[in-house]
Design an enzyme around this catalytic site. Structure first.
Site, short mmCIF file in Angstrom:
data_model
loop_
_atom_site.label_atom_id
_atom_site.label_comp_id
_atom_site.label_asym_id
_atom_site.label_seq_id
_atom_site.Cartn_x
_atom_site.Cartn_y
_atom_site.Cartn_z
N PRO A 10 0.62 -1.17 0.10
CA PRO A 10 0.04 -0.04 -0.04
C PRO A 10 0.75 1.22 -0.10
CG PRO A 10 0.07 -1.06 2.10
CD PRO A 10 0.79 -2.10 1.09
N ASN A 11 0.33 2.37 -0.97
CA ASN A 11 0.82 3.64 -1.02
C ASN A 11 2.16 3.77 -1.50
OD1 ASN A 11 -1.10 5.01 0.92
ND2 ASN A 11 -0.39 3.80 2.46
N ARG A 18 4.59 11.18 -2.28
CA ARG A 18 4.59 10.69 -0.81
C ARG A 18 5.85 10.97 0.06
NH1 ARG A 18 5.01 4.38 1.08
NH2 ARG A 18 4.22 4.58 3.34
N TYR A 23 11.14 8.99 0.82
CA TYR A 23 11.15 8.01 -0.06
C TYR A 23 11.44 8.50 -1.50
CZ TYR A 23 7.91 5.71 3.14
OH TYR A 23 7.76 4.92 4.36
N ASN A 74 8.10 -5.85 -0.86
CA ASN A 74 7.95 -4.69 -0.22
C ASN A 74 6.68 -4.31 0.26
OD1 ASN A 74 7.89 -2.28 1.27
ND2 ASN A 74 9.16 -1.00 -0.35
N ALA A 77 3.31 -0.73 4.95
CA ALA A 77 2.93 -0.73 5.87
C ALA A 77 2.35 -2.21 6.63
CB ALA A 77 1.70 0.13 6.41
N HIS A 80 4.44 -4.42 9.03
CA HIS A 80 4.85 -4.49 10.42
C HIS A 80 3.25 -4.72 11.24
CE1 HIS A 80 7.79 -1.92 9.21
NE2 HIS A 80 6.87 -0.90 8.59
N ASP A 87 1.74 -15.75 6.47
CA ASP A 87 1.17 -17.29 6.45
C ASP A 87 1.38 -17.52 4.88
OD1 ASP A 87 1.18 -17.49 9.32
OD2 ASP A 87 -0.95 -17.11 9.20
N GLU A 98 12.81 -9.77 1.11
CA GLU A 98 12.11 -8.34 1.63
C GLU A 98 12.93 -7.02 1.39
OE1 GLU A 98 11.57 -8.76 5.93
OE2 GLU A 98 10.33 -6.72 5.98
N HIS A 100 12.75 -2.85 1.59
CA HIS A 100 12.37 -1.45 2.02
C HIS A 100 13.07 -0.26 1.52
CE1 HIS A 100 9.48 -3.15 4.80
NE2 HIS A 100 10.68 -4.19 5.27
N SER A 102 13.08 2.92 2.40
CA SER A 102 13.96 3.53 3.66
C SER A 102 14.70 2.57 4.83
CB SER A 102 12.76 4.52 4.44
OG SER A 102 11.58 3.57 5.06
N ARG A 107 13.52 4.29 11.84
CA ARG A 107 12.40 5.18 12.10
C ARG A 107 11.84 4.76 13.28
NH1 ARG A 107 9.80 4.66 6.63
NH2 ARG A 107 8.45 6.64 7.44
N ARG A 111 7.88 0.73 13.41
CA ARG A 111 8.51 -0.08 12.14
C ARG A 111 9.68 -0.97 12.22
NH1 ARG A 111 5.74 3.50 8.27
NH2 ARG A 111 5.55 5.69 9.15
C1 DQA Z 1 8.41 0.86 3.60
C2 DQA Z 1 8.47 1.20 5.16
C3 DQA Z 1 7.56 0.97 5.86
O1 DQA Z 1 7.28 1.20 7.28
C4 DQA Z 1 6.09 1.91 5.34
O2 DQA Z 1 4.77 1.82 6.16
C5 DQA Z 1 5.98 1.87 3.67
C6 DQA Z 1 7.30 1.77 3.08
C7 DQA Z 1 9.82 1.54 2.91
O3 DQA Z 1 9.89 1.13 1.57
O4 DQA Z 1 10.56 2.16 3.26
O5 DQA Z 1 5.12 2.15 3.18
O6 DQA Z 1 8.03 -0.34 3.37
#
Ligand code: DQA
Length: 140
Positions: A10-11, A18, A23, A74, A77, A80, A87, A98, A100, A102, A107, A111
């Site tokens: 998401p996002n 954003r 980011y 990735n 959110a 976490h 699962d 995985e 990320h 950031s 942070r 997170r």
């Molecule tokens: C993220 C870090 C997460 O904590 C955050 O909710 C994101 C992006 C990252 O790519 O740094 O949406 O996964």
């Protein structure tokens, strides 16, 4: 040729707009182009999937069984919070990296914990777009 599924949660479709101080200024379209270019250079076949809904990500992971050789995720959110995504990954047993953008360890406290890390072979954080390339290299 190995087939890799790249999942963004998401996002992440809001990249560019954003929180650019966290980011960066490049948008999601630029991230997809970067991933496709990296895959081409590494000789991997890649499919990118982005969704804002947890269940849609679970569905996609389930459908990856028997189709993909690796997953780069990735979970944003959901990293976490989502036992369901953890699962699903455990169910299909597809090797997973995985990513990320950031450095989540630097942070907010909330997170610092990742459910997906309990399954992922590797976690890459704080390297921006380059983290996705490093994740793809894991499968070469
Ligand atoms: C993220 C870090 C997460 O904590 C955050 O909710 C994101 C992006 C990252 O790519 O740094 O949406 O996964």
């Amino acid at each position: 040729m190995k087939k890799i599924l790249v999942i963004n949660g998401p996002n992440l479709n809001m990249l560019g707009l954003r929180e650019p101080s966290i980011y960066g200024n490049r948008d999601f379209k630029a991230l997809l182009a970067f991933i496709e270019e990296s895959a081409k250079t590494l000789g991997l076949e890649v499919e990118c999937f982005q969704h804002n809904h947890e269940g849609a990500i679970v569905d996609k992971i389930q459908q990856a069984y028997g189709v993909f050789d690796g997953i780069v995720i990735n979970p944003a959110a959901y990293t976490h919070t989502s036992v369901a995504i953890l699962d699903a990954l455990k169910a299909v047993q597809i090797p997973t990296v995985e990513v990320h953008l950031s450095d989540v360890s630097e942070r907010e406290e909330f997170r610092h914990h990742s459910f997906v890390s309990l399954f992922a072979s590797k976690t890459i954080m704080g390297k921006g777009f380059d983290g996705y390339q490093e994740a793809l290299e894991f499968f070469v």
